[in-house]
Design a protein around this motif. Sequence first.
Motif, mmCIF file in Angstrom:
data_model
loop_
_atom_site.group_PDB
_atom_site.id
_atom_site.type_symbol
_atom_site.label_atom_id
_atom_site.label_comp_id
_atom_site.label_asym_id
_atom_site.label_seq_id
_atom_site.Cartn_x
_atom_site.Cartn_y
_atom_site.Cartn_z
ATOM 1 N N ARG A 31 118.807 10.059 40.004
ATOM 2 C CA ARG A 31 117.437 9.955 39.478
ATOM 3 C C ARG A 31 116.819 8.645 39.949
ATOM 4 N NH1 ARG A 31 116.267 13.339 34.860
ATOM 5 N NH2 ARG A 31 118.057 14.659 34.463
ATOM 6 N N ASP A 32 115.492 8.614 39.940
ATOM 7 C CA ASP A 32 114.798 7.377 40.269
ATOM 8 C C ASP A 32 114.403 6.642 38.992
ATOM 9 O OD1 ASP A 32 112.516 8.678 39.278
ATOM 10 O OD2 ASP A 32 111.623 8.972 41.260
ATOM 11 N N ASP A 33 113.702 5.517 39.132
ATOM 12 C CA ASP A 33 113.299 4.703 37.972
ATOM 13 C C ASP A 33 112.450 5.479 36.965
ATOM 14 O OD1 ASP A 33 114.513 2.211 38.178
ATOM 15 O OD2 ASP A 33 112.983 1.440 39.541
ATOM 16 N N ALA A 34 111.680 6.434 37.444
ATOM 17 C CA ALA A 34 110.807 7.221 36.565
ATOM 18 C C ALA A 34 111.545 8.380 35.906
ATOM 19 C CB ALA A 34 109.616 7.751 37.355
ATOM 20 N N GLY A 35 112.827 8.566 36.249
ATOM 21 C CA GLY A 35 113.604 9.659 35.671
ATOM 22 C C GLY A 35 113.518 10.955 36.445
ATOM 23 N N ASN A 36 112.835 10.930 37.586
ATOM 24 C CA ASN A 36 112.741 12.129 38.417
ATOM 25 C C ASN A 36 114.097 12.454 39.029
ATOM 26 O OD1 ASN A 36 109.832 12.410 38.183
ATOM 27 N ND2 ASN A 36 109.729 10.584 39.462
ATOM 28 N N VAL A 37 114.469 13.718 39.027
ATOM 29 C CA VAL A 37 115.723 14.148 39.620
ATOM 30 C C VAL A 37 115.545 14.221 41.136
ATOM 31 C CG1 VAL A 37 117.431 15.995 39.758
ATOM 32 C CG2 VAL A 37 116.369 15.439 37.562
ATOM 33 N N LEU A 38 116.321 13.432 41.855
ATOM 34 C CA LEU A 38 116.274 13.412 43.309
ATOM 35 C C LEU A 38 117.358 14.289 43.911
ATOM 36 C CD1 LEU A 38 115.769 9.567 43.797
ATOM 37 C CD2 LEU A 38 114.010 11.351 43.608
ATOM 38 N N PHE A 39 118.449 14.458 43.158
ATOM 39 C CA PHE A 39 119.579 15.278 43.614
ATOM 40 C C PHE A 39 120.357 15.685 42.382
ATOM 41 C CE2 PHE A 39 123.925 15.994 44.903
ATOM 42 C CZ PHE A 39 123.810 16.693 46.093
ATOM 43 N N ASP A 40 120.789 16.926 42.334
ATOM 44 C CA ASP A 40 121.626 17.391 41.222
ATOM 45 C C ASP A 40 122.405 18.598 41.703
ATOM 46 O OD1 ASP A 40 122.661 17.446 38.583
ATOM 47 O OD2 ASP A 40 121.289 19.080 38.094
ATOM 48 N N SER A 41 123.720 18.485 41.727
ATOM 49 C CA SER A 41 124.530 19.592 42.215
ATOM 50 C C SER A 41 125.919 19.563 41.603
ATOM 51 C CB SER A 41 124.663 19.521 43.740
ATOM 52 O OG SER A 41 125.443 20.597 44.243
ATOM 53 N N LEU A 42 126.417 20.748 41.295
ATOM 54 C CA LEU A 42 127.836 20.889 41.036
ATOM 55 C C LEU A 42 128.541 20.711 42.369
ATOM 56 C CD1 LEU A 42 127.848 23.989 38.680
ATOM 57 C CD2 LEU A 42 128.399 21.635 38.058
ATOM 58 N N LEU A 79 119.649 9.890 51.203
ATOM 59 C CA LEU A 79 118.921 9.609 49.972
ATOM 60 C C LEU A 79 119.174 8.188 49.465
ATOM 61 C CD1 LEU A 79 117.238 10.670 47.516
ATOM 62 C CD2 LEU A 79 119.412 11.365 46.521
ATOM 63 N N LEU A 80 120.406 7.708 49.584
ATOM 64 C CA LEU A 80 120.796 6.421 49.013
ATOM 65 C C LEU A 80 120.604 5.233 49.957
ATOM 66 C CD1 LEU A 80 124.104 7.572 47.269
ATOM 67 C CD2 LEU A 80 121.805 7.421 46.273
ATOM 68 N N ARG A 81 120.453 5.496 51.237
ATOM 69 C CA ARG A 81 120.355 4.424 52.237
ATOM 70 C C ARG A 81 119.218 3.456 51.895
ATOM 71 N NH1 ARG A 81 120.474 7.328 56.681
ATOM 72 N NH2 ARG A 81 122.714 7.098 56.842
ATOM 73 N N GLY A 82 119.537 2.169 51.843
ATOM 74 C CA GLY A 82 118.548 1.134 51.616
ATOM 75 C C GLY A 82 118.161 0.922 50.162
ATOM 76 N N LYS A 83 118.806 1.638 49.258
ATOM 77 C CA LYS A 83 118.471 1.518 47.838
ATOM 78 C C LYS A 83 119.621 0.847 47.086
ATOM 79 C CE LYS A 83 115.546 5.615 47.814
ATOM 80 N NZ LYS A 83 115.641 6.011 49.214
ATOM 81 N N HIS A 84 119.294 0.258 45.954
ATOM 82 C CA HIS A 84 120.324 -0.242 45.050
ATOM 83 C C HIS A 84 120.776 0.953 44.212
ATOM 84 C CE1 HIS A 84 119.589 -4.483 45.889
ATOM 85 N NE2 HIS A 84 118.306 -4.172 45.911
ATOM 86 N N VAL A 85 122.069 1.188 44.186
ATOM 87 C CA VAL A 85 122.604 2.349 43.460
ATOM 88 C C VAL A 85 123.327 1.869 42.209
ATOM 89 C CG1 VAL A 85 124.122 4.356 43.572
ATOM 90 C CG2 VAL A 85 122.859 3.631 45.613
ATOM 91 N N VAL A 86 122.893 2.379 41.075
ATOM 92 C CA VAL A 86 123.574 2.115 39.810
ATOM 93 C C VAL A 86 124.363 3.373 39.513
ATOM 94 C CG1 VAL A 86 123.298 1.587 37.361
ATOM 95 C CG2 VAL A 86 121.695 0.622 39.035
ATOM 96 N N LEU A 87 125.680 3.247 39.497
ATOM 97 C CA LEU A 87 126.566 4.396 39.315
ATOM 98 C C LEU A 87 127.222 4.352 37.955
ATOM 99 C CD1 LEU A 87 128.133 6.835 40.562
ATOM 100 C CD2 LEU A 87 129.782 5.158 41.393
ATOM 101 N N TYR A 88 127.253 5.487 37.289
ATOM 102 C CA TYR A 88 127.977 5.544 36.031
ATOM 103 C C TYR A 88 128.702 6.860 35.901
ATOM 104 C CZ TYR A 88 123.923 8.180 34.291
ATOM 105 O OH TYR A 88 122.929 9.090 34.130
ATOM 106 N N ASN A 89 129.780 6.809 35.149
ATOM 107 C CA ASN A 89 130.627 7.966 34.904
ATOM 108 C C ASN A 89 131.008 7.885 33.437
ATOM 109 O OD1 ASN A 89 132.608 9.908 34.719
ATOM 110 N ND2 ASN A 89 133.696 9.269 36.558
ATOM 111 N N LYS A 90 130.367 8.684 32.617
ATOM 112 C CA LYS A 90 130.601 8.645 31.168
ATOM 113 C C LYS A 90 132.016 9.081 30.846
ATOM 114 C CE LYS A 90 129.047 10.626 26.847
ATOM 115 N NZ LYS A 90 129.923 11.725 26.527
ATOM 116 N N LYS A 91 132.703 8.267 30.093
ATOM 117 C CA LYS A 91 134.052 8.596 29.644
ATOM 118 C C LYS A 91 133.959 9.040 28.203
ATOM 119 C CE LYS A 91 138.744 6.920 29.789
ATOM 120 N NZ LYS A 91 139.611 5.864 30.262
#
Length: 92
Positions: A31-42, A79-91
């Motif tokens: 998602r981007d800062d506005a919450g828009n889904v940029l990619f979503d896939s199983l 999609l991610l090239r040149g961007k700061h990526v904040v990654l999370y994995n909910k446990k």
Amino acid sequence: MAQKEEYVYMSCICTGYEEASRNDVLQISVRDDAGNVLFDSLIKPEKRKRWDSYSHEITPASVRDAPTLSDVAPELQKLLRGKHVVLYNKKS
């Protein structure tokens, strides 16, 4: 004028919480800062064929026809090239 830094937020759901070499990705969302889904896939795992789905309810049947991580990697890299990526994995 300085270019605005772009951030995206990537969520990954994996087959488990053991060491990374024993896990596979089951879902990726970006998602981007506005919450828009940029990619979503199983994602269909490339290593594991079975896993506990108690915390995420993603079963082998859910990903049977999904692309693999290798399949979506080029799109994600672009999609991610040149961007700061904040990654999370909910446990759970």
